[in-house]
Write an enzyme that holds these catalytic residues in place. Sequence first.
Site, PDB file in Angstrom:
ATOM      1  N   LYS A   1      58.142  89.667  22.906  1.00  0.00           N
ATOM      2  CA  LYS A   1      58.012  88.570  22.950  1.00  0.00           C
ATOM      3  C   LYS A   1      59.251  87.680  22.762  1.00  0.00           C
ATOM      4  O   LYS A   1      60.296  88.133  22.561  1.00  0.00           O
ATOM      5  CB  LYS A   1      57.083  87.970  21.463  1.00  0.00           C
ATOM      6  CG  LYS A   1      57.509  88.002  20.172  1.00  0.00           C
ATOM      7  CD  LYS A   1      58.129  86.918  19.677  1.00  0.00           C
ATOM      8  CE  LYS A   1      57.628  85.732  19.767  1.00  0.00           C
ATOM      9  NZ  LYS A   1      58.584  84.661  19.475  1.00  0.00           N
TER      10      LYS A   1
ATOM     11  N   THR B   1      54.543  83.712  19.953  1.00  0.00           N
ATOM     12  CA  THR B   1      54.283  82.524  19.345  1.00  0.00           C
ATOM     13  C   THR B   1      53.701  81.484  20.550  1.00  0.00           C
ATOM     14  O   THR B   1      52.569  81.347  20.454  1.00  0.00           O
ATOM     15  CB  THR B   1      55.668  81.936  18.733  1.00  0.00           C
ATOM     16  OG1 THR B   1      56.786  82.063  19.488  1.00  0.00           O
ATOM     17  CG2 THR B   1      55.945  82.590  17.430  1.00  0.00           C
TER      18      THR B   1
ATOM     19  N   GLU C   1      61.360  78.517  28.148  1.00  0.00           N
ATOM     20  CA  GLU C   1      60.414  77.274  27.838  1.00  0.00           C
ATOM     21  C   GLU C   1      60.747  76.262  28.948  1.00  0.00           C
ATOM     22  O   GLU C   1      61.878  75.643  29.260  1.00  0.00           O
ATOM     23  CB  GLU C   1      60.781  76.730  26.400  1.00  0.00           C
ATOM     24  CG  GLU C   1      62.211  76.303  26.141  1.00  0.00           C
ATOM     25  CD  GLU C   1      62.975  77.143  25.462  1.00  0.00           C
ATOM     26  OE1 GLU C   1      62.555  78.585  25.617  1.00  0.00           O
ATOM     27  OE2 GLU C   1      63.796  76.798  24.567  1.00  0.00           O
TER      28      GLU C   1
ATOM     29  N   ASN D   1      60.405  70.988  22.888  1.00  0.00           N
ATOM     30  CA  ASN D   1      61.264  71.137  21.582  1.00  0.00           C
ATOM     31  C   ASN D   1      61.503  69.821  21.167  1.00  0.00           C
ATOM     32  O   ASN D   1      62.253  69.820  19.984  1.00  0.00           O
ATOM     33  CB  ASN D   1      62.565  71.581  22.229  1.00  0.00           C
ATOM     34  CG  ASN D   1      62.237  73.235  22.347  1.00  0.00           C
ATOM     35  OD1 ASN D   1      61.956  74.065  21.522  1.00  0.00           O
ATOM     36  ND2 ASN D   1      62.620  73.520  23.620  1.00  0.00           N
TER      37      ASN D   1
ATOM     38  N   THR E   1      62.829  83.216  17.991  1.00  0.00           N
ATOM     39  CA  THR E   1      62.720  84.564  17.944  1.00  0.00           C
ATOM     40  C   THR E   1      62.277  85.478  19.124  1.00  0.00           C
ATOM     41  O   THR E   1      61.424  85.048  19.548  1.00  0.00           O
ATOM     42  CB  THR E   1      61.927  84.979  16.962  1.00  0.00           C
ATOM     43  OG1 THR E   1      62.279  84.519  15.635  1.00  0.00           O
ATOM     44  CG2 THR E   1      62.167  86.570  16.385  1.00  0.00           C
TER      45      THR E   1
END
Lengths: 397, 397
Positions: free
Chosen positions: B177, B151, B274, B396, B188
Amino acid sequence: MNAASSPPRWPAGFRSVSGCCGIKAADHADLALIASDRPASAAGVFTTNRVQAAPVTLCRERLNRAAPMRAWVVNSGIANACTGAEGREDAECMAAAAAAAAGCTPEEVFVSSTGSIGPRLPVDKIVPALSTLGEGLREDAVRETAQAIMTTDTRPKYGSCTLAVDGRPVTITAVAKGAGMIEPDMATMLAFFATDAAVEPEALNAALRTAVDQSFNRISVDGDRSTNDTVLLLANGAAGNAPLRETHGDWAAFADRLESLSLEMAKAIVGDGEGLSRTVTVAVTGACSRTDADRAARAVANSPLNKTAWAGGRPNWGRVMDALGYSGAEFDPERVTIDYNGCPAVREGRAALDDPDRLKRAAAAPHLDLSIDLGAGSASAVIYTCDLTAEYVRINL
Amino acid sequence: MNAASSPPRWPAGFRSVSGCCGIKAADHADLALIASDRPASAAGVFTTNRVQAAPVTLCRERLNRAAPMRAWVVNSGIANACTGAEGREDAECMAAAAAAAAGCTPEEVFVSSTGSIGPRLPVDKIVPALSTLGEGLREDAVRETAQAIMTTDTRPKYGSCTLAVDGRPVTITAVAKGAGMIEPDMATMLAFFATDAAVEPEALNAALRTAVDQSFNRISVDGDRSTNDTVLLLANGAAGNAPLRETHGDWAAFADRLESLSLEMAKAIVGDGEGLSRTVTVAVTGACSRTDADRAARAVANSPLNKTAWAGGRPNWGRVMDALGYSGAEFDPERVTIDYNGCPAVREGRAALDDPDRLKRAAAAPHLDLSIDLGAGSASAVIYTCDLTAEYVRINL
């Protein structure tokens, strides 16, 4: 509550004083003493963290004596946590110095500390400072006291309410501190309540536990529970009422006011959460049990991905569904309803596509009421929280 | 693992292909198909979230048939979660189209989706795209496949290992991933393992569960578990060995390699967490039980205050003690030992003041090994995690 025209006052028989002992930078108050001029019934609620600071252990033991208490002394800047036997000695030393200032025995004094975990208390600075503080005890030093117990709270937190008991005016006044951990190494929420009502000790304890459960135990800034969390309540009876107990006609009113004031203080802590840009009330209804409702609300409130979505002011309900799903609460995802500030976001577990623009506007409001119906039962729970901003990270680096 | 000179290949009998169906922006691969040229034993492990995406439900059901499987089709960009009965139909439709491309029956196809929760899959785009993909199946398209399932991962994640079974060369290849939720609405972690070993289904399932428990279940980026997490393993037997089971002489080697490759993939996910600036391995020893060790390690790994301290590269051990204290693990705080990259920080629950400057340097290293001995027993657990940066919040929002 923080903007009275005349300085707020303690209930009858209570006085307080604050001072600087040099733990914080020069001229920053870091020491406070609150004293009752007569013995008071006491109740307390403390952190459930297995790692407990020395002053917390000391408070618990003094409360277990079930004897009347007289005073509370608190320092800010150092938490006196993870300090071993020496930490305990330091706390007792601080209580003894406070007792001399308040004119009572050391065993009648509660002690609290808030700040860095690890360092020892500089008792060589605290004891001399306390020796001169007693003379300054004043009835109207509520605000200064709230200021002295701040670590890096951005504003003092205090409040007061009155009611009639046996037809006599009774006051409950509170000071509180806490903002998550606004500065590196800083921790702890503290709250101190004083009332001039006469209250029987067991009833006082029951009222405080209920009030705390509905207020301080309902807030979450970052999900990290401190080593020093403490809520104390002293009732000195100066109002002259017949001692309150559950069977007293004014009991419900007293318990209700205590709970309201607790909630006001708890919300003030969340409202000063570190780096926050938005407060959020997560209300879960329709749960199978109170435990489930609580789990669901806490999972949503503590999820970093929900907190960041709130910081962005976005109606990211998928993250709410996700957190509900791993919360441990029982429910059928296809019966879930979610509203953002009254605007439908989810119906039957799927997007409620009534008006996407209205939903976006609702999610961007300064305060968010997030209403979640699990559709599984009739139990409910509320958590008061705030968002997670880049400023929170910077503050805590 | 991501820098081989010749393109990485699938085990014998496996091929894959990727394509663009228009869920993502133009020219970004968002569709992948991996197929075995013969029936394969299958094993899978899925999210425990109560809210489960339609493809997860479909995979579970197909796995429960205990029949051989042939292919895995996955799209990125939309999670097909919280989409009700239509979502289920969409997943089945996608499986049927993939079956036509792979030359098998729809029931022999696993389906996965990753991306936004809420929107429906554009099957009108996915089905036509799949109809042309079958011709492009290649043995050396591992990297492209890993890329198509991203993603907003910043890099593709894949790996491979070989071993001998019955003296024959056997290969295990994996693509994965996941990066937390790097972009708004993205979720996910997915991983797909293929091997040309022949493995009995029950043994395959046992090996995968153990491997996942020691790898993907040991990582945490932000503590948010997704609605779509899926790990699948197909073993097609093209290597021609006698089917592996627990009593086979090469079983331990196979299970061990599978676990190592799982751990490599899991660490690749954390390493792409992230906004991260530092990876952290939280190793707890000396716990009363495995459960306690796990609770303690997870509490530290998921604490926002520890994560921000790691982002700052600071040896803020008070926050570690605090998180241990509320983890639920049993221990005596005064027996706790904590090291930062081998440098003593805490001894007997208090500051180990050997060399504060060395401790500061140790905490500022690019990777942090945080070793915690609870001093309460002999159980241990490890969690692989990363820090929490302002960049995570920005990503986010």
